[in-house]
Design a protein around this motif. Structure first.
Motif, PDB file in Angstrom:
ATOM      1  N   ALA A   1      -4.753 -11.899  -0.875  1.00  0.00           N
ATOM      2  CA  ALA A   1      -4.740 -12.827  -2.021  1.00  0.00           C
ATOM      3  C   ALA A   1      -4.790 -12.106  -3.363  1.00  0.00           C
ATOM      4  O   ALA A   1      -4.180 -12.537  -4.343  1.00  0.00           O
ATOM      5  CB  ALA A   1      -5.904 -13.808  -1.898  1.00  0.00           C
ATOM      6  N   GLY A   2      -5.508 -10.993  -3.474  1.00  0.00           N
ATOM      7  CA  GLY A   2      -5.661 -10.334  -4.763  1.00  0.00           C
ATOM      8  C   GLY A   2      -4.580  -9.333  -5.092  1.00  0.00           C
ATOM      9  O   GLY A   2      -4.587  -8.753  -6.195  1.00  0.00           O
ATOM     10  N   ALA A   3      -3.627  -9.068  -4.173  1.00  0.00           N
ATOM     11  CA  ALA A   3      -2.594  -8.056  -4.402  1.00  0.00           C
ATOM     12  C   ALA A   3      -1.410  -8.641  -5.155  1.00  0.00           C
ATOM     13  O   ALA A   3      -1.099  -9.825  -5.023  1.00  0.00           O
ATOM     14  CB  ALA A   3      -2.136  -7.474  -3.072  1.00  0.00           C
ATOM     15  N   THR A   4      -0.755  -7.784  -5.947  1.00  0.00           N
ATOM     16  CA  THR A   4       0.366  -8.249  -6.775  1.00  0.00           C
ATOM     17  C   THR A   4       1.706  -7.681  -6.337  1.00  0.00           C
ATOM     18  O   THR A   4       2.741  -8.033  -6.910  1.00  0.00           O
ATOM     19  CB  THR A   4       0.122  -7.876  -8.243  1.00  0.00           C
ATOM     20  OG1 THR A   4      -0.041  -6.451  -8.345  1.00  0.00           O
ATOM     21  CG2 THR A   4      -1.127  -8.577  -8.773  1.00  0.00           C
ATOM     22  N   ASN A   5       1.739  -6.777  -5.349  1.00  0.00           N
ATOM     23  CA  ASN A   5       3.001  -6.229  -4.859  1.00  0.00           C
ATOM     24  C   ASN A   5       2.897  -6.016  -3.357  1.00  0.00           C
ATOM     25  O   ASN A   5       1.795  -6.028  -2.783  1.00  0.00           O
ATOM     26  CB  ASN A   5       3.366  -4.933  -5.587  1.00  0.00           C
ATOM     27  CG  ASN A   5       2.291  -3.860  -5.419  1.00  0.00           C
ATOM     28  OD1 ASN A   5       2.169  -3.242  -4.368  1.00  0.00           O
ATOM     29  ND2 ASN A   5       1.483  -3.662  -6.482  1.00  0.00           N
ATOM     30  N   ASP A   6       4.038  -5.805  -2.717  1.00  0.00           N
ATOM     31  CA  ASP A   6       4.062  -5.725  -1.249  1.00  0.00           C
ATOM     32  C   ASP A   6       3.247  -4.549  -0.728  1.00  0.00           C
ATOM     33  O   ASP A   6       2.525  -4.671   0.270  1.00  0.00           O
ATOM     34  CB  ASP A   6       5.508  -5.614  -0.757  1.00  0.00           C
ATOM     35  CG  ASP A   6       6.262  -6.925  -0.891  1.00  0.00           C
ATOM     36  OD1 ASP A   6       5.596  -7.970  -1.044  1.00  0.00           O
ATOM     37  OD2 ASP A   6       7.505  -6.907  -0.844  1.00  0.00           O
TER      38      ASP A   6
ATOM     39  N   ALA B   1       2.253  -9.320   8.551  1.00  0.00           N
ATOM     40  CA  ALA B   1       3.179  -8.904   7.494  1.00  0.00           C
ATOM     41  C   ALA B   1       4.447  -9.748   7.510  1.00  0.00           C
ATOM     42  O   ALA B   1       5.015 -10.067   6.450  1.00  0.00           O
ATOM     43  CB  ALA B   1       3.517  -7.424   7.655  1.00  0.00           C
ATOM     44  N   ARG B   2       4.885 -10.145   8.698  1.00  0.00           N
ATOM     45  CA  ARG B   2       6.092 -10.987   8.773  1.00  0.00           C
ATOM     46  C   ARG B   2       5.841 -12.375   8.174  1.00  0.00           C
ATOM     47  O   ARG B   2       6.753 -12.975   7.596  1.00  0.00           O
ATOM     48  CB  ARG B   2       6.555 -11.117  10.226  1.00  0.00           C
ATOM     49  CG  ARG B   2       7.216  -9.867  10.756  1.00  0.00           C
ATOM     50  CD  ARG B   2       7.922 -10.106  12.080  1.00  0.00           C
ATOM     51  NE  ARG B   2       8.543  -8.893  12.582  1.00  0.00           N
ATOM     52  CZ  ARG B   2       9.338  -8.829  13.648  1.00  0.00           C
ATOM     53  NH1 ARG B   2       9.598  -9.937  14.334  1.00  0.00           N
ATOM     54  NH2 ARG B   2       9.867  -7.683  14.026  1.00  0.00           N
ATOM     55  N   THR B   3       4.632 -12.877   8.319  1.00  0.00           N
ATOM     56  CA  THR B   3       4.341 -14.176   7.698  1.00  0.00           C
ATOM     57  C   THR B   3       4.379 -14.080   6.175  1.00  0.00           C
ATOM     58  O   THR B   3       4.488 -15.103   5.493  1.00  0.00           O
ATOM     59  CB  THR B   3       2.968 -14.703   8.146  1.00  0.00           C
ATOM     60  OG1 THR B   3       1.935 -13.848   7.638  1.00  0.00           O
ATOM     61  CG2 THR B   3       2.881 -14.785   9.658  1.00  0.00           C
ATOM     62  N   LEU B   4       4.297 -12.834   5.664  1.00  0.00           N
ATOM     63  CA  LEU B   4       4.426 -12.606   4.219  1.00  0.00           C
ATOM     64  C   LEU B   4       5.853 -12.204   3.856  1.00  0.00           C
ATOM     65  O   LEU B   4       6.098 -11.670   2.773  1.00  0.00           O
ATOM     66  CB  LEU B   4       3.445 -11.510   3.783  1.00  0.00           C
ATOM     67  CG  LEU B   4       1.960 -11.800   4.032  1.00  0.00           C
ATOM     68  CD1 LEU B   4       1.112 -10.584   3.684  1.00  0.00           C
ATOM     69  CD2 LEU B   4       1.509 -13.017   3.241  1.00  0.00           C
TER      70      LEU B   4
END
Length: 756
Positions: free
Chosen positions: A425-430, A488-491
């Motif tokens: 939730a707190g990350a801004t890039n992959d 990761a695939r769900t993202l």
């Protein structure tokens, strides 16, 4: 005069029934293949070729041709059909093979083997696979037809048919198909019964019908069912067909059932590795991208000759991303696999013996003949080394990726998607999202455990197993890798799983100032990769307590010239760097009891105990079958069946190595046993009179009054014959009695078979 039961018409009817029963048994043996190869033309072709071969054999026997001629005719039918169906463009008149036809066979066979080695069950129905299966079915039919209808040894043929039916189950581990096995058992019982009824000599046919041969076969079938259903689950799961070794040593399991290997108590040194890289590399064998909810499947990929101009090709990254070239030398100590362990990303492999192919898609190397056993080779790899700023600016994804790298099964449990969103939730890039997941998995909430998944019943890599793992938070590498890749695939990030080896443990040896690392079988490992545009596939290490997590350094913190590709900078592969999770000599062993937060139990003794018990049971099967048959004969003999008592003596003679020719009368046979082999004269006289009365007296019932006398005489003669035999022959008579497969009067019993 011959009885009506021995008329030519009756014999032909018996042979027709026997031929039909043999066809049914062959088709029953073919059923397990349906679980490995999708039904298609190969199934119809197998049925047709078996039917044609058996029909040709039946017709040739009707003409009373010699056995060799019968087999040659069947072989001719097999060649003609294989040529007409698969190679007609190279044949004369579509069915007559030419030299061009012969030259076309090896490529078809090689293509079929490549599909078996590289594919995942169920395999597609392709022409090379159909050629291999249909051809094998035809050859098997010719062999068992000869064994059953010419040599008259149905038990031996049944063993061969059962062995063939087990090949698919060994190649692709799965639960026992009880329906298919029962069908096979019934078909074999039918085959044995049909062979018994088709025999030419009325005396033998009556004796075995009343003496319980069907009951013996039924007992053997029941024992086989018990072994399959009860003992098989105790055995360790076999490795995938491509992983098992043709040349000895452990293999590489590409089915993500690594826990079975890691839980085995013995450790074997499989590789020795040295490299000029800053740290010993992970070694990859193959990759798995397709995930349909139940299991991860090995990639089905195009191969090219390793030494061709295409080969592994060059590494493609953005122009401003540095590439570091490293050289790694690998010596195989004890590993038999078609997949060659190589560091990533390999661009050149030299020093290999045999034929090898490169897979440009995942930069792996596959054998086209033989295995890795005994190989020593050098690998050049070009490792991408983006800075932290660069990797953060790249998106996970790319236009040339396969759809299978991003597919999320619709039945994926909600916990997978919810936790992926929560953790990142707190990350801004992959990249930061992936690092957040990697840190979460390697944090204190998860524990590495080989036993918990088995004890809790979620030892697998499917979506349901992943959900259970995320709930219980205990498992080993396949659970961590599977959960990471699916989350990761769900993202919307493309992922795949790599099968290979963790870096080894440093030894005291060095070559050219390079430390030699020892890689043991327990370091077999699975880890996930995520594809980044401009940087390629980036490995991550989510498994708690193992390996070293992937990380990249900011450009400002890099020592030396940032344009120097050989500066000691964390690269695109998980590489051991000083860490609290690392032992003094390298990454911790997955089975190290001192692994932080990983209390491992002792090895489960049941699999090994099951193997030992099963081996002992299999070794005892001939003895058990012989005793079962003898008990049936004994019961029949005490009931007044003189033929059963006589058969006990014949079986004992065969076991003792005494000839039992068909041309010898009972009285002459009895006299020979008295004169040459120590049989008691009174006992043999009792038996000879009994069998003569049973054979020539008017029909009207059995002589129950003399049953005990004949049986007592048979028991005494049996003991006398075995006592007079050499010690080695007596031992074989107990553990491997020849009478189970050799019929009195056959060529194998020391005499010519009865004439038709």
């Amino acid at each position: 005069m011959p009885s009506s039961d021995d008329s030519p018409r009756t014999r032909r009817g018996g042979e027709r029934l026997l031929t039909l029963s043999l066809l049914v048994a062959l088709l029953a043996a073919l059923m397990p293949v349906i679980g490995v190869v999708k039904p298609g033309g190969w199934l119809l072709g197998s049925v047709v070729i078996a039917t044609l071969v058996l029909t040709a054999g039946y017709g040739a026997r009707r003409l009373r041709l010699p056995a060799v001629a019968v087999s040659l005719i069947e072989a001719g039918v097999w060649v003609a059909m294989m040529t007409a169906v698969f190679l007609r463009d190279t044949a004369l008149l579509w069915v007559i093979p030419t030299p061009e036809t012969i030259r076309a066979v090896p490529p078809l066979f090689d293509d079929a083997m490549d599909e078996i080695i590289l594919g995942a069950a169920p395999l597609e129905d392709t022409a090379p696979l159909a050629f291999l299966i249909v051809g094998s079915m035809g050859l098997l039919t010719i062999i068992v037809d000869h064994v059953v209808l010419t040599a008259r040894m149905p038990l031996l043929a049944s063993i061969g048919i059962v062995a063939v039916s087990l090949i698919p189950a060994i190649a692709v581990p799965r639960e026992v198909d009880v329906v298919a096995f029962v069908f096979l058992a019934v078909a074999i019982l039918f085959l044995i019964r049909a062979e018994t009824r088709s025999r030419e000599r009325p005396l033998e046919r009556d004796a075995e019908r009343t003496a319980g041969v069907p009951a013996t076969a039924l007992g053997i079938g029941a024992i086989a069912v018990v072994v399959t259903v009860v003992a098989t689950p105790l055995l360790p799961q076999p490795l995938m067909r491509a992983g098992t070794g043709l040349g000895g040593g452990p293999g590489i399991d590409a089915t993500l059932q690594l826990g079975d290997d890691l839980r085995r108590p013995e450790q074997i040194e499989v590789l020795r590795v040295r490299s000029n890289a800053p740290s010993p590399p992970y070694l990859r064998a193959t990759t798995l991208s397709r995930f349909e909810g139940g299991v991860w499947e090995p990639d089905r990929v195009r191969t090219v000759p390793l030494d061709s101009e295409f080969g592994l090709g060059t590494v493609s990254v953005a122009e401003d991303v540095r590439l570091a070239e490293y050289t790694t030398d690998v010596e195989v100590m004890s590993l038999a696999s078609v997949w060659l362990p190589v560091p990533y990303p390999a661009v050149e492999v030299t020093g290999l013996d045999g034929r090898w192919a490169a897979v440009p898609y995942n930069r792996t190397v596959i054998s086209q003949s033989g295995t890795t056993q005994g190989q020593a080779y050098t690998v050049v790899s070009n490792q991408a080394r983006p800075t932290l700023e660069q990797i953060r600016s790249y998106n996970a994804g790319g236009p040339e990726l396969r759809d299978e790298t991003t597919q999320v099964p619709p039945e994926t449990p909600a916990i997978v998607t919810e936790l992926a969103a929560e953790v990142t939730a707190g990350a801004t890039n992959d990249y930061d999202r992936l690092i957040a997941m990697q840190r979460w998995f390697r944090g204190g909430e998860f524990r590495y455990s080989l036993e918990a998944p088995v004890e809790e019943g979620f030892d697998g890599s499917g979506a349901e197993a992943v959900a259970e793992f995320l709930e219980r938070r205990q498992g080993y590498c396949i659970h961590f890798a599977s959960a990471f890749a699916l989350m990761a695939r769900t993202l919307h990030m493309p992922t795949r799983i790599v099968i290979g080896y963790l870096p080894g443990v440093a030894t005291t040896d060095s070559v050219d100032d390079q430390v030699v690392y020892s890689v043991s079988s327990s370091l077999l490992h699975a880890w996930p990769e995520v594809y980044f545009d401009n940087a390629g596939w980036i490995p991550f290490e989510p498994t708690a307590g193992l390996g070293v997590p992937t990380s990249f350094s900011p450009a400002a913190s890099l020592p030396g010239d940032t344009d120097d590709p050989n500066s000691a900078t964390p690269g695109a592969a998980p590489s051991p760097t000083p860490s609290s999770e690392q032992g003094p000599n390298g990454p911790l062993d997955p089975r190290d009891e001192a692994l932080p937060g990983t209390p491992l139990g002792t090895a489960n003794p049941l699999p090994m105990l099951g193997v030992v018990l099963l081996i002992l049971f299999v070794l005892a099967l001939p003895f058990l079958a012989r005793e079962l048959r003898r008990r049936q004969l004994t019961l029949a003999a005490r009931g007044g069946d003189a033929a059963a008592a006589w058969m006990i003596v014949q079986d004992a003679a065969i076991d003792a190595g005494i000839a039992v020719p068909a041309s010898e009368t009972p009285r002459a046979f009895a006299q020979r046993l008295i004169d040459q082999h120590g049989a008691d004269a009174d006992d043999m006289y009792t038996l000879a009179v009994a069998i003569e009365r049973a054979s020539y007296a008017p029909a009207g019932g059995r002589d129950y009054w003399m049953g005990d006398a004949a049986m007592d005489a048979a028991t005494a003669v049996r003991a006398q014959l075995l006592a007079a035999a050499p010690p080695a022959r007596r031992i074989l008579a107990v553990i491997a009695p020849r009478s189970l497969i050799v019929r009195p009067g056959s060529v194998y019993a020391g005499g010519a078979p009865a004439t038709r």
